[in-house]
Design an enzyme around this catalytic site. Structure first.
Site, PDB file in Angstrom:
ATOM      1  N   LYS A  40      -9.463   6.670  11.283  1.00 56.83           N
ATOM      2  CA  LYS A  40      -9.713   5.971  10.495  1.00 56.83           C
ATOM      3  C   LYS A  40      -9.405   4.313  11.068  1.00 56.83           C
ATOM      4  O   LYS A  40     -10.062   3.465  10.553  1.00 56.83           O
ATOM      5  CB  LYS A  40      -8.915   6.391   9.276  1.00 56.83           C
ATOM      6  N   CYS A  78      -8.623  -3.280   3.036  1.00 58.50           N
ATOM      7  CA  CYS A  78      -8.446  -2.450   4.228  1.00 58.50           C
ATOM      8  C   CYS A  78      -8.365  -3.009   5.603  1.00 58.50           C
ATOM      9  O   CYS A  78      -7.394  -2.999   6.387  1.00 58.50           O
ATOM     10  CB  CYS A  78      -9.467  -1.235   4.263  1.00 58.50           C
ATOM     11  N   GLY A 100     -13.070  -9.389   3.773  1.00 57.45           N
ATOM     12  CA  GLY A 100     -11.702  -9.433   2.974  1.00 57.45           C
ATOM     13  C   GLY A 100     -11.459  -7.840   2.590  1.00 57.45           C
ATOM     14  O   GLY A 100     -11.872  -6.853   3.256  1.00 57.45           O
ATOM     15  N   VAL A 114      -9.049   4.909  -4.313  1.00 50.40           N
ATOM     16  CA  VAL A 114      -9.054   6.253  -3.564  1.00 50.40           C
ATOM     17  C   VAL A 114      -8.882   7.537  -4.223  1.00 50.40           C
ATOM     18  O   VAL A 114      -9.528   8.432  -4.587  1.00 50.40           O
ATOM     19  CB  VAL A 114      -8.264   6.110  -1.979  1.00 50.40           C
TER      20      VAL A 114
HETATM   21  N1  LIG Z   1      -9.653   0.924  -1.251  1.00 48.88           N
HETATM   22  C1  LIG Z   1     -10.262   1.523  -0.406  1.00 48.88           C
HETATM   23  O1  LIG Z   1     -11.512   1.008  -0.419  1.00 48.88           O
HETATM   24  C2  LIG Z   1      -9.939   2.439   0.684  1.00 48.88           C
HETATM   25  C3  LIG Z   1     -10.713   3.061   1.578  1.00 48.88           C
HETATM   26  C4  LIG Z   1     -10.401   3.924   2.170  1.00 48.88           C
HETATM   27  C5  LIG Z   1      -8.801   4.166   2.564  1.00 48.88           C
HETATM   28  N2  LIG Z   1      -7.984   3.420   1.675  1.00 48.88           N
HETATM   29  C6  LIG Z   1      -6.519   3.753   1.765  1.00 48.88           C
HETATM   30  O2  LIG Z   1      -6.305   4.584   0.648  1.00 48.88           O
HETATM   31  C7  LIG Z   1      -4.974   4.376   0.339  1.00 48.88           C
HETATM   32  C8  LIG Z   1      -4.978   3.962  -1.249  1.00 48.88           C
HETATM   33  O3  LIG Z   1      -5.611   2.828  -1.313  1.00 48.88           O
HETATM   34  P1  LIG Z   1      -6.201   2.347  -2.816  1.00 48.88           P
HETATM   35  O4  LIG Z   1      -6.899   1.188  -2.759  1.00 48.88           O
HETATM   36  O5  LIG Z   1      -6.550   3.538  -3.695  1.00 48.88           O
HETATM   37  O6  LIG Z   1      -4.618   1.965  -3.360  1.00 48.88           O
HETATM   38  P2  LIG Z   1      -4.224   1.457  -4.794  1.00 48.88           P
HETATM   39  O7  LIG Z   1      -3.119   0.371  -4.672  1.00 48.88           O
HETATM   40  O8  LIG Z   1      -5.388   0.883  -5.474  1.00 48.88           O
HETATM   41  O9  LIG Z   1      -3.737   2.707  -5.406  1.00 48.88           O
HETATM   42  C9  LIG Z   1      -2.640   3.255  -5.309  1.00 48.88           C
HETATM   43  C10 LIG Z   1      -1.865   4.059  -6.398  1.00 48.88           C
HETATM   44  O10 LIG Z   1      -0.784   4.826  -5.989  1.00 48.88           O
HETATM   45  C11 LIG Z   1       0.201   4.706  -6.851  1.00 48.88           C
HETATM   46  N3  LIG Z   1       1.543   5.328  -6.578  1.00 48.88           N
HETATM   47  C12 LIG Z   1       2.446   4.543  -5.361  1.00 48.88           C
HETATM   48  N4  LIG Z   1       3.226   5.391  -5.209  1.00 48.88           N
HETATM   49  C13 LIG Z   1       3.142   6.577  -5.918  1.00 48.88           C
HETATM   50  C14 LIG Z   1       3.870   7.716  -5.909  1.00 48.88           C
HETATM   51  N5  LIG Z   1       5.195   7.955  -5.380  1.00 48.88           N
HETATM   52  N6  LIG Z   1       3.602   8.711  -6.792  1.00 48.88           N
HETATM   53  C15 LIG Z   1       2.218   8.656  -7.622  1.00 48.88           C
HETATM   54  N7  LIG Z   1       1.593   7.443  -7.528  1.00 48.88           N
HETATM   55  C16 LIG Z   1       2.239   6.566  -6.721  1.00 48.88           C
HETATM   56  C17 LIG Z   1       0.218   3.384  -7.518  1.00 48.88           C
HETATM   57  O11 LIG Z   1       0.608   3.144  -8.775  1.00 48.88           O
HETATM   58  C18 LIG Z   1      -1.492   3.212  -7.377  1.00 48.88           C
HETATM   59  O12 LIG Z   1      -2.057   3.417  -8.701  1.00 48.88           O
HETATM   60  C19 LIG Z   1      -4.509   3.127   1.078  1.00 48.88           C
HETATM   61  O13 LIG Z   1      -3.680   3.692   2.255  1.00 48.88           O
HETATM   62  C20 LIG Z   1      -5.772   2.574   1.590  1.00 48.88           C
HETATM   63  O14 LIG Z   1      -5.654   1.970   2.908  1.00 48.88           O
HETATM   64  C21 LIG Z   1      -8.520   2.479   0.787  1.00 48.88           C
END
Ligand SMILES: NC(=O)c1ccc[n+]([C@@H]2O[C@H](COP(=O)([O-])OP(=O)(O)OC[C@H]3O[C@@H](n4cnc5c(N)ncnc54)[C@H](O)[C@@H]3O)[C@@H](O)[C@H]2O)c1
Length: 506
Positions: A231, A287, A284, A11
């Site tokens: 969401k 999310c 899967g 994201v």
């Molecule tokens: N992946 C998807 O398709 C998707 C879609 C919509 C919403 N989301 C939501 O968005 C959020 C992020 O999802 P994602 O898939 O990108 O996660 P991800 O695990 O791919 O990435 C999260 C990143 O945050 C970093 N991080 C953690 N703590 C931190 C901090 N204190 N400071 C700076 N960086 C930090 C981690 O190192 C990691 O690189 C989640 O809540 C998820 O549910 C994801």
């Protein structure tokens, strides 16, 4: 505007790149120094089509840089997005550790030089807007024990709806933008930030043309709590829709209907819609499962039993076993057999393996004594690294995986599997059994190529051979046993005969 995006996962990286492409000056921050170093070198932390190109273009538009130090970027920014992970805890509750740490750090970095908006883009349970606000104040107090009162900020929820694999199109050409906030100043700043998107007045990147007819994007403003709920409700609904298609497909398998025909028939009803009705081996990804569990946890906190949500999880869990049952039906014994998995990623065009059906299927096959080979165009390295205990033989091509296998399971609908030479593949196998976990192939074509094909809810009967009531011969009730058994010979007892008549047989 100056923008900071915290978290460079699926994201955060895409959001940062898109906002910079729209002309904002963006800093993407992550605590993972390796990821930041790679991003600075132009190496993507994830596989997402065209992300490389978008970041290159973004650098030439608003500008984007990468840092491990949040404070300088946050201090300079008008808008700070939190896009860190919120994985499921053991009881389904969202783990908010990363969110909390990010919020405290932002608070400690803020000064009184401008009004800022801190935006929750991570998917977080209802109430997290309040939590973030409290943590920002904690951070401010830590750094400015006596004079933090002049530091002005707003908190907003701006849920993310992008889909991995088409995340850039979803971000540049979204169907809606949701902004939840309690004060007008906060909403106004985000309206300004998103104006180029809402009005679609940016030049489309060469690799991602604007969809025909795309005009204004609706920007829905709500309360913080409603935005947080939107969401979860969206993901729960989509997961239930797929679960519904799977349940109907399982029934189709039993009654001899074709799930694809059924879904076309219901999907044309505009109240239902045709998307997300593809039956398969279950959803899967990072999310759906975690968000439904989190919503169930919220429901429990409020003393409410959300039965539909419970069912969505249960139906999906059971669906992953369907592939195994189909293999057992075809091959009887799985011990000592070799099964090839085509695809490991939870869906095509991503390397994401979080909650991927492939992992559950591989684990179960290994438990049952089978050997597992696999091929995935992108996700094999990630699978090997993330699952060192999973004894999969990784292969160089789909054909290599199928060689000497007793069964192939199509797990991920990668487009390169569309053009496989199925006849060549079937010839290479010990037994040409194909379980199509995504209803990806046409049954007739797969059978013509030599496969013993089974899909999910795909009727085995040729289209033009209509079902007729089964005629069952029961020994001892007709003048001659030969006459009784001339059609479908089944010898039955009296109670079986009653049950058969109840079921419409002659
Ligand atoms: N992946 C998807 O398709 C998707 C879609 C919509 C919403 N989301 C939501 O968005 C959020 C992020 O999802 P994602 O898939 O990108 O996660 P991800 O695990 O791919 O990435 C999260 C990143 O945050 C970093 N991080 C953690 N703590 C931190 C901090 N204190 N400071 C700076 N960086 C930090 C981690 O190192 C990691 O690189 C989640 O809540 C998820 O549910 C994801």
């Amino acid at each position: 505007m100056r923008v900071t995006v915290i978290g460079t996962g699926y994201v955060g990286t895409v959001t940062g790149a898109c906002l910079a492409y729209l002309g904002h000056r963006v800093t993407c921050v992550d605590t993972d120094a390796g990821k930041i170093a790679n991003l600075r070198r132009g190496q993507m932390p994830i596989y997402e089509p065209h992300l490389n190109e978008l970041l290159r273009e973004a650098a030439a538009h608003g500008g984007v840089d990468f840092d491990t130090d949040l404070a300088p970027a946050a201090r300079e920014s008008d808008v700070i997005f939190i896009a860190v992970g919120t994985p499921s805890g053991p009881n389904g509750e969202a783990n908010l550790t990363y969110l909390e740490s990010a919020a405290r750090s932002i608070g400690a970095a803020m000064d009184g030089s401008r009004f800022r908006v801190v935006v929750n883009k991570s998917t977080v349970p209802v109430g997290c807007g309040n939590l973030v606000e409290a943590l920002l104040r904690d951070g401010i107090r830590e750094r400015h024990p006596s004079n933090g009162k002049e530091i002005r900020f707003g908190v907003a929820s701006n849920p993310e709806f992008l889909r991995e694999g088409c995340a850039i199109a979803d971000s540049l050409y979204p169907e809606r933008i949701v902004v939840g906030a309690e004060e007008g100043e906060t909403t106004q700043l985000l309206r300004e930030l998103y104006r180029p998107l809402v009005e679609q007045r940016f030049e489309a990147p060469w690799f991602m043309p604007r969809p025909a007819g795309m005009a204004r994007v609706p920007l829905v403003t709500t309360t913080l709590t409603s935005a947080e709920m939107i969401k979860y409700a969206a993901n729960a609904f989509l997961a239930m829709k797929i679960g519904f298609a799977n349940e109907i497909a399982n029934l189709c398998d039993r009654v001899g209907a074709d799930a694809r025909e059924v879904m076309t028939g219901i999907g044309l009803d505009s109240r239902i819609g045709s998307k997300f009705l593809n039956a398969g081996l279950g959803w899967g990804g990072s999310c759906f499962g975690k968000d439904i569990r989190s919503l169930l946890h919220t429901a429990e906190e409020y003393g409410y039993q959300a039965r539909l949500l419970e069912a969505a999880l249960a139906v999906n869990r059971a669906q992953r076993q369907v592939v195994i049952q189909k293999l057992q039906k075809k091959l009887y014994i799985l011990k000592g057999r070799t099964i090839a998995l085509l695809g490991l990623a939870f869906k095509a065009d991503t390397d994401d393996l979080r909650d991927a059906p492939s992992l559950h299927i591989a684990e179960r096959l290994l438990q049952l004594g089978a050997r597992v080979k696999a091929y995935d165009p992108i996700a094999m390295a990630a699978c090997r690294d993330q699952n060192p205990g999973l004894h999969i033989q990784y292969c160089d091509s789909p054909y290599d995986a199928a060689l000497e296998a007793d069964g192939v399971v199509l797990v991920t609908e990668w487009s390169e599997f569309r053009n496989l030479d199925l006849a060549r593949m079937a010839c290479m196998m010990r037994e040409p059994v194909l379980v199509d976990g995504r209803n990806f192939y046409e049954p007739e074509a797969a059978r013509a190529a030599g496969f013993d094909y089974t899909g999910i809810g795909r009727c085995a009967r040729p289209k033009h051979a209509p079902a007729r009531p089964a005629t069952i011969g029961v020994a001892g009730h007709v003048s001659s046993p030969v006459a009784a058994l001339s059609d479908v010979p089944v010898v039955a007892s009296l109670d079986v005969m009653v049950a058969l008549l109840d079921g419409g047989a002659k």
